[in-house]
Scaffold this active site. Structure first.
Site, PDB file in Angstrom:
ATOM      1  N   ARG A  89       0.763  -1.146  -0.143  1.00  0.00           N
ATOM      2  CA  ARG A  89      -0.044   0.014  -0.044  1.00  0.00           C
ATOM      3  C   ARG A  89       1.051   1.249   0.055  1.00  0.00           C
ATOM      4  NH1 ARG A  89      -4.100  -0.277   4.940  1.00  0.00           N
ATOM      5  NH2 ARG A  89      -4.948  -1.407   3.659  1.00  0.00           N
ATOM      6  N   ARG A 158      -1.694   6.483   9.939  1.00  0.00           N
ATOM      7  CA  ARG A 158      -1.638   5.884   8.634  1.00  0.00           C
ATOM      8  C   ARG A 158      -1.706   7.099   7.447  1.00  0.00           C
ATOM      9  NH1 ARG A 158      -3.961   0.984   8.303  1.00  0.00           N
ATOM     10  NH2 ARG A 158      -3.090  -0.271   9.978  1.00  0.00           N
ATOM     11  N   LYS A 221      -3.612   1.378  14.907  1.00  0.00           N
ATOM     12  CA  LYS A 221      -3.668   2.647  13.874  1.00  0.00           C
ATOM     13  C   LYS A 221      -4.292   3.676  14.322  1.00  0.00           C
ATOM     14  CE  LYS A 221      -6.183  -0.670  11.392  1.00  0.00           C
ATOM     15  NZ  LYS A 221      -7.229  -1.415  10.495  1.00  0.00           N
ATOM     16  N   LYS A 223      -5.695   7.345  12.444  1.00  0.00           N
ATOM     17  CA  LYS A 223      -6.173   7.824  11.199  1.00  0.00           C
ATOM     18  C   LYS A 223      -6.413   9.458  11.264  1.00  0.00           C
ATOM     19  CE  LYS A 223      -7.378   3.466   9.251  1.00  0.00           C
ATOM     20  NZ  LYS A 223      -8.465   2.599   8.589  1.00  0.00           N
ATOM     21  N   CYS A 442     -15.408  -2.845  -0.219  1.00  0.00           N
ATOM     22  CA  CYS A 442     -13.938  -3.110   0.045  1.00  0.00           C
ATOM     23  C   CYS A 442     -13.504  -4.142  -1.023  1.00  0.00           C
ATOM     24  CB  CYS A 442     -13.744  -3.392   1.476  1.00  0.00           C
ATOM     25  SG  CYS A 442     -14.348  -5.017   2.043  1.00  0.00           S
ATOM     26  N   CYS A 448      -8.179 -10.559   0.695  1.00  0.00           N
ATOM     27  CA  CYS A 448      -8.113 -10.224   2.240  1.00  0.00           C
ATOM     28  C   CYS A 448      -8.382 -11.543   3.156  1.00  0.00           C
ATOM     29  CB  CYS A 448      -9.176  -9.259   2.364  1.00  0.00           C
ATOM     30  SG  CYS A 448      -9.558  -8.731   3.958  1.00  0.00           S
ATOM     31  N   CYS A 487     -16.678  -8.061   5.579  1.00  0.00           N
ATOM     32  CA  CYS A 487     -16.470  -8.500   7.141  1.00  0.00           C
ATOM     33  C   CYS A 487     -16.903  -7.218   7.807  1.00  0.00           C
ATOM     34  CB  CYS A 487     -15.367  -9.034   7.437  1.00  0.00           C
ATOM     35  SG  CYS A 487     -14.027  -7.765   7.989  1.00  0.00           S
ATOM     36  N   CYS A 491     -14.095  -1.511   6.016  1.00  0.00           N
ATOM     37  CA  CYS A 491     -13.166  -0.783   5.230  1.00  0.00           C
ATOM     38  C   CYS A 491     -13.510   0.313   4.269  1.00  0.00           C
ATOM     39  CB  CYS A 491     -12.335  -1.946   4.656  1.00  0.00           C
ATOM     40  SG  CYS A 491     -11.072  -2.662   5.930  1.00  0.00           S
TER      41      CYS A 491
HETATM   42 FE1  SRM Z   1      -9.037  -1.672   6.169  1.00  0.00          FE
HETATM   43  C1  SRM Z   1      -7.906  -4.500   7.799  1.00  0.00           C
HETATM   44  C2  SRM Z   1      -8.074  -3.122   3.197  1.00  0.00           C
HETATM   45  C3  SRM Z   1      -9.702   1.135   4.778  1.00  0.00           C
HETATM   46  C4  SRM Z   1     -10.745  -0.718   8.951  1.00  0.00           C
HETATM   47  N1  SRM Z   1      -8.111  -3.410   5.719  1.00  0.00           N
HETATM   48  C5  SRM Z   1      -7.843  -4.397   6.511  1.00  0.00           C
HETATM   49  C6  SRM Z   1      -6.840  -5.470   5.715  1.00  0.00           C
HETATM   50  C7  SRM Z   1      -5.160  -5.005   5.739  1.00  0.00           C
HETATM   51  C8  SRM Z   1      -7.150  -6.777   6.223  1.00  0.00           C
HETATM   52  C9  SRM Z   1      -6.098  -7.469   7.203  1.00  0.00           C
HETATM   53  O1  SRM Z   1      -5.787  -6.872   8.236  1.00  0.00           O
HETATM   54  O2  SRM Z   1      -5.649  -8.641   7.069  1.00  0.00           O
HETATM   55  C10 SRM Z   1      -7.596  -5.181   4.416  1.00  0.00           C
HETATM   56  C11 SRM Z   1      -6.791  -5.578   3.171  1.00  0.00           C
HETATM   57  C12 SRM Z   1      -7.402  -6.066   1.984  1.00  0.00           C
HETATM   58  C13 SRM Z   1      -6.813  -6.211   0.764  1.00  0.00           C
HETATM   59  O3  SRM Z   1      -6.756  -7.452   0.238  1.00  0.00           O
HETATM   60  O4  SRM Z   1      -6.327  -5.291   0.136  1.00  0.00           O
HETATM   61  C14 SRM Z   1      -7.848  -4.008   4.331  1.00  0.00           C
HETATM   62  N2  SRM Z   1      -8.865  -1.034   4.320  1.00  0.00           N
HETATM   63  C15 SRM Z   1      -8.629  -1.760   3.295  1.00  0.00           C
HETATM   64  C16 SRM Z   1      -8.843  -0.968   1.839  1.00  0.00           C
HETATM   65  C17 SRM Z   1      -7.907  -1.446   0.811  1.00  0.00           C
HETATM   66  C18 SRM Z   1     -10.199  -1.300   1.470  1.00  0.00           C
HETATM   67  C19 SRM Z   1     -10.718  -0.699   0.218  1.00  0.00           C
HETATM   68  O5  SRM Z   1     -11.227  -1.351  -0.487  1.00  0.00           O
HETATM   69  O6  SRM Z   1     -10.224   0.214  -0.220  1.00  0.00           O
HETATM   70  C20 SRM Z   1      -8.473   0.398   2.496  1.00  0.00           C
HETATM   71  C21 SRM Z   1      -7.306   0.853   2.552  1.00  0.00           C
HETATM   72  C22 SRM Z   1      -7.245   2.315   3.072  1.00  0.00           C
HETATM   73  C23 SRM Z   1      -5.892   2.685   2.942  1.00  0.00           C
HETATM   74  O7  SRM Z   1      -5.419   3.468   2.110  1.00  0.00           O
HETATM   75  O8  SRM Z   1      -4.876   3.018   4.081  1.00  0.00           O
HETATM   76  C24 SRM Z   1      -9.213   0.270   4.210  1.00  0.00           C
HETATM   77  N3  SRM Z   1      -9.865  -0.054   6.721  1.00  0.00           N
HETATM   78  C25 SRM Z   1     -10.067   1.041   5.988  1.00  0.00           C
HETATM   79  C26 SRM Z   1     -11.134   1.920   6.718  1.00  0.00           C
HETATM   80  C27 SRM Z   1     -11.636   3.113   6.145  1.00  0.00           C
HETATM   81  C28 SRM Z   1     -10.793   4.440   6.366  1.00  0.00           C
HETATM   82  O9  SRM Z   1      -9.961   4.235   7.131  1.00  0.00           O
HETATM   83  O10 SRM Z   1     -11.180   5.399   6.028  1.00  0.00           O
HETATM   84  C29 SRM Z   1     -11.337   1.420   7.794  1.00  0.00           C
HETATM   85  C30 SRM Z   1     -12.547   2.002   8.941  1.00  0.00           C
HETATM   86  C31 SRM Z   1     -12.147   3.200   9.603  1.00  0.00           C
HETATM   87  C32 SRM Z   1     -11.334   2.737  10.711  1.00  0.00           C
HETATM   88  O11 SRM Z   1     -10.290   2.366  10.685  1.00  0.00           O
HETATM   89  O12 SRM Z   1     -11.926   2.579  11.992  1.00  0.00           O
HETATM   90  C33 SRM Z   1     -10.579   0.291   7.877  1.00  0.00           C
HETATM   91  N4  SRM Z   1      -9.231  -2.381   8.167  1.00  0.00           N
HETATM   92  C34 SRM Z   1     -10.194  -1.824   8.944  1.00  0.00           C
HETATM   93  C35 SRM Z   1      -9.975  -2.722  10.213  1.00  0.00           C
HETATM   94  C36 SRM Z   1     -10.916  -2.576  11.729  1.00  0.00           C
HETATM   95  C37 SRM Z   1     -10.012  -1.490  12.508  1.00  0.00           C
HETATM   96  C38 SRM Z   1     -10.969  -1.558  13.587  1.00  0.00           C
HETATM   97  O13 SRM Z   1     -10.505  -0.567  14.494  1.00  0.00           O
HETATM   98  O14 SRM Z   1     -11.387  -2.465  14.261  1.00  0.00           O
HETATM   99  C39 SRM Z   1      -9.143  -3.800   9.858  1.00  0.00           C
HETATM  100  C40 SRM Z   1      -8.693  -5.069  10.827  1.00  0.00           C
HETATM  101  C41 SRM Z   1      -7.847  -4.629  11.646  1.00  0.00           C
HETATM  102  O15 SRM Z   1      -7.110  -3.695  11.821  1.00  0.00           O
HETATM  103  O16 SRM Z   1      -7.513  -5.229  12.620  1.00  0.00           O
HETATM  104  C42 SRM Z   1      -8.843  -3.605   8.512  1.00  0.00           C
HETATM  105 FE1  SF4 Z   2     -11.261  -7.322   4.492  1.00  0.00          FE
HETATM  106 FE2  SF4 Z   2     -13.052  -6.758   6.288  1.00  0.00          FE
HETATM  107 FE3  SF4 Z   2     -11.533  -4.746   5.446  1.00  0.00          FE
HETATM  108 FE4  SF4 Z   2     -13.257  -5.894   3.484  1.00  0.00          FE
HETATM  109  S1  SF4 Z   2     -13.927  -4.815   5.441  1.00  0.00           S
HETATM  110  S2  SF4 Z   2     -11.088  -5.391   3.263  1.00  0.00           S
HETATM  111  S3  SF4 Z   2     -13.165  -7.878   4.174  1.00  0.00           S
HETATM  112  S4  SF4 Z   2     -11.030  -6.279   6.360  1.00  0.00           S
END
Ligand code: SRM
Ligand code: SF4
Length: 584
Positions: A89, A158, A221, A223, A442, A448, A487, A491
């Site tokens: 990323r 981030r 993390k 943000k 997402c 993922c 899930c 995201c």
């Molecule tokens: Fe996310 C984890 C993809 C934005 C909340 N996110 C992941 C992981 C890395 C899975 C993992 O931990 O194994 C995913 C990788 C999937 C893949 O194959 O690419 C993933 N997140 C993404 C992306 C690529 C979604 C998308 O389709 O665009 C976004 C990348 C953002 C970036 O460029 O940095 C992405 N993730 C977000 C957002 C939205 C935002 O930040 O505006 C959120 C919700 C906001 C927040 O953080 O509260 C988000 N991602 C999560 C979470 C839950 C965090 C939590 O507090 O519980 C996880 C899981 C974790 O961190 O344990 C996670």
């Molecule tokens: Fe993966 Fe869940 Fe984030 Fe979708 S919402 S990219 S399934 S961790």
């Protein structure tokens, strides 16, 4: 080699004894500032994977180990190790990149990333499926165009987001510059990245490599995002720390500060929840970096380092109390925050098509379905964007809705870009429905590791079926936000959408309704663990009712509340409780 044990551990909450810290804290503390044994893991030719501890540390370098879940079972039957690949990323503050950076990403995506690029919900690029042995080539390639993947994942600050608003050119430029400054300021500084990825020698004189983060970085993390009203495209209330620009007569005055947003929840853990940020006051535009420092310090020092699921800033705020946290931030700042300045958001979506900025330059927002850039039969969009990058002299801006702006186009250069848009099938977004233009999914399967259901690969089909229902009721053009995730982690920021679906199992989703059109209200869960037919039947009934009884200009999310499908949340914009069994 410097003795890391002598480096300050500034990040430990004094109330949390070291021996009680969670395993990730110990891993970070003993990682030699994120070096671990990553270099050794990369050198191991016997496997396409890295050690689990290195996998965790590599996240701080913006790199995730994954495997192709479509062929996981087949590989297991064949007694082969999973088809490992890595997601990389890019760190791209405000989503802005140059044509030469685009061309390099295109080249790397074609050579090492499965011939595709993915635009993310935080305005950057992801490459997927990069083999372990190609990771350094990719990272060094990015370096050639001044890009890297530092801190794009991990327990740190981030990628910093910023509204892409093309009309307000001056304010945008200033806010973007501040977002970039905040990103550069909050990034980690360990030499590990240079040593591992660029294969540089370790600096023997380097001491105290992380004056802010110490040995254990952030608890989780963190943000940061900058919004410029009336656009709330970055969903500022979902950020741990959000800045809301106050612009008067085109001039940036300062920012309202919002803290404590976050989306993640776990279905089986009611103590986890999405939360919208609270606006706690106003700062002058010269105080942004101090504010980043003050807020991050409070979370660094008081965030939960025992229970990771409870470690985001939103929980620290709810545990300690908003007033206490605000007072602590002000103590670090050394001055009180001024009262918040009024502002108005009208949307969190992207207006597609051409617009002209104050400076006369033109900007074209393209709809990119779920951020996926790929050549499809009859629609070679990756090729088309490469051709545009070859002639474009302005910038590209990735939007927080996974769309793309060809920005800063001289009016005389526009016809050539228009021609390429047409030639490669990148135009035509004006014929898309209001629902599709406001849809976001997402990545989910197959890369993922946390996905429980399809998202990116399924939402376009589901939207098509909902479009048919909307068309029957004369609502095809109505902008309605719909977001899907594989899930509950959120995201695609689903808990703010008017319609949201979060994956529970293959083909099964929770259905949420009632989010605010411009990101101001969380939705509520209406149905749990349901399949497509139940989802469509429910939406059919609601949409028919909406078409019959909506008030002038009433948004779908607002209607679901007025009509009694979703209860109004009076206090606590914070929680979306389970509402299973609602009578529809
Ligand atoms: Fe996310 C984890 C993809 C934005 C909340 N996110 C992941 C992981 C890395 C899975 C993992 O931990 O194994 C995913 C990788 C999937 C893949 O194959 O690419 C993933 N997140 C993404 C992306 C690529 C979604 C998308 O389709 O665009 C976004 C990348 C953002 C970036 O460029 O940095 C992405 N993730 C977000 C957002 C939205 C935002 O930040 O505006 C959120 C919700 C906001 C927040 O953080 O509260 C988000 N991602 C999560 C979470 C839950 C965090 C939590 O507090 O519980 C996880 C899981 C974790 O961190 O344990 C996670
Ligand atoms: Fe993966 Fe869940 Fe984030 Fe979708 S919402 S990219 S399934 S961790």
């Amino acid at each position: 080699m410097p003795d890391v044990s002598k480096q300050p551990d500034r990040s430990r909450d004094r109330s949390q004894p070291l021996d009680k810290l969670g395993p990730d804290e110990t891993l970070k503390a003993n990682s030699d500032q994120l070096r671990g044994t990553i270099a050794e893991s990369l050198a191991d030719p016997l496997t396409g994977s890295v050690l689990p501890s290195d996998n965790k540390l590599m996240k701080f370098h913006g790199i995730y180990q994954q495997d192709d879940r479509d062929i996981r079972d087949e590989r297991r039957h064949q007694k082969l190790e999973p088809a490992y690949g890595f997601m990389a990323r890019v760190r791209l503050p405000g989503g802005v990149c140059s044509p030469s950076q685009w061309l390099k990403l295109d080249e790397l995506g074609r050579a090492y990333g499965g011939e595709t690029l993915r635009l993310t919900t935080r305005q950057t690029f992801q490459l997927h499926r990069v083999p372990k042995q190609s990771l350094r080539t990719v990272i060094k390639g990015l370096r050639e165009v001044l890009l890297d993947t530092k801190a794009a994942c991990g327990d740190d600050a981030r990628g910093v987001m910023a509204t892409v608003n093309p009309q307000l050119s001056r304010a945008h430029a200033e806010v973007f510059a501040l977002a970039k400054q905040a990103s550069d300021h909050a990034i980690h500084h360990t030499g590990a990245y240079r040593e591992i990825w660029y294969e540089e020698e370790r600096d023997p004189n380097a001491t105290n490599e992380e004056p802010f983060y110490g040995r254990t970085y952030m608890p989780r993390k963190f943000k940061i995002g900058f919004a410029i009203p009336p656009s709330n495209d970055i969903d500022v209330y979902s950020q741990d720390l959000g800045f809301i620009a106050i612009v008067e007569n085109g001039e940036l005055k300062g920012f309202n500060v919002a803290i404590g947003g976050g989306m993640g929840r776990t279905d089986s853990a009611p103590e986890t929840y999405p939360r919208l940020a609270d606006v706690i006051g106003f700062i002058d535009k010269t105080k942004v970096i101090e504010t980043v420092d003050a807020v991050m310090t409070v979370q660094r020092d008081y965030g939960d380092r025992v229970e990771r699921a409870h470690a985001r800033f939103k929980y620290t705020i709810d545990d300690k109390g908003l007033d206490w946290i605000k007072a602590e931030i002000e103590r670090h700042l050394g001055f009180p925050l001024a009262p918040a300045t009024p502002y108005t958001f009208t949307t969190n979506g992207d207006p597609t098509g051409w617009t002209r900025g104050e400076d006369g330059r033109e900007h074209c927002t393209l709809f990119i379905q779920n951020g996926r850039i790929i050549n499809e039969p009859g629609r070679p969009m990756m090729d088309g964007l490469r051709e545009i990058a070859r002639i474009h002299t302005g910038a590209f801006r990735i939007t927080p809705n996974q769309n793309l702006i060809i920005a800063d186009v001289e009016p005389k250069a526009r016809p050539a870009i228009d021609k390429l848009l047409k030639q490669y099938g990148l135009d035509g977004f004006d014929t898309l429905s209001g629902l599709r233009l406001n849809s976001m999914a997402c990545v989910a399967l197959p890369t993922c590791g946390l996905a429980m259901a399809e998202s990116e690969r399924y939402l376009p089909t589901l939207v098509g079926k909902i479009e048919d229902i909307l068309a029957q009721h004369g609502l095809r053009e109505e902008p309605i936000t719909i977001r899907m995730t594989g899930c509950p982690n959120g995201c695609a920021r689903p808990y703010i959408a008017e319609i949201a679906l979060t994956g529970r199992a293959p083909g099964k989703y929770n259905l949420y309704l009632g989010g605010g059109f411009h990101g101001q209200r969380l939705n509520k869960m209406l149905l749990e663990n349901v399949g497509e037919s139940k989802i469509l039947a429910t939406l059919e009934r609601l949409i028919a009712h909406y078409a019959r009884e909506r008030q002038d200009g009433e948004r779908f999310g607002d209607f679901t509340i007025r009509a009694g499908y979703v209860p109004e949340v009076k206090e606590g914009r914070h929680f979306n409780d389970v509402l299973v069994g609602a009578d529809i």
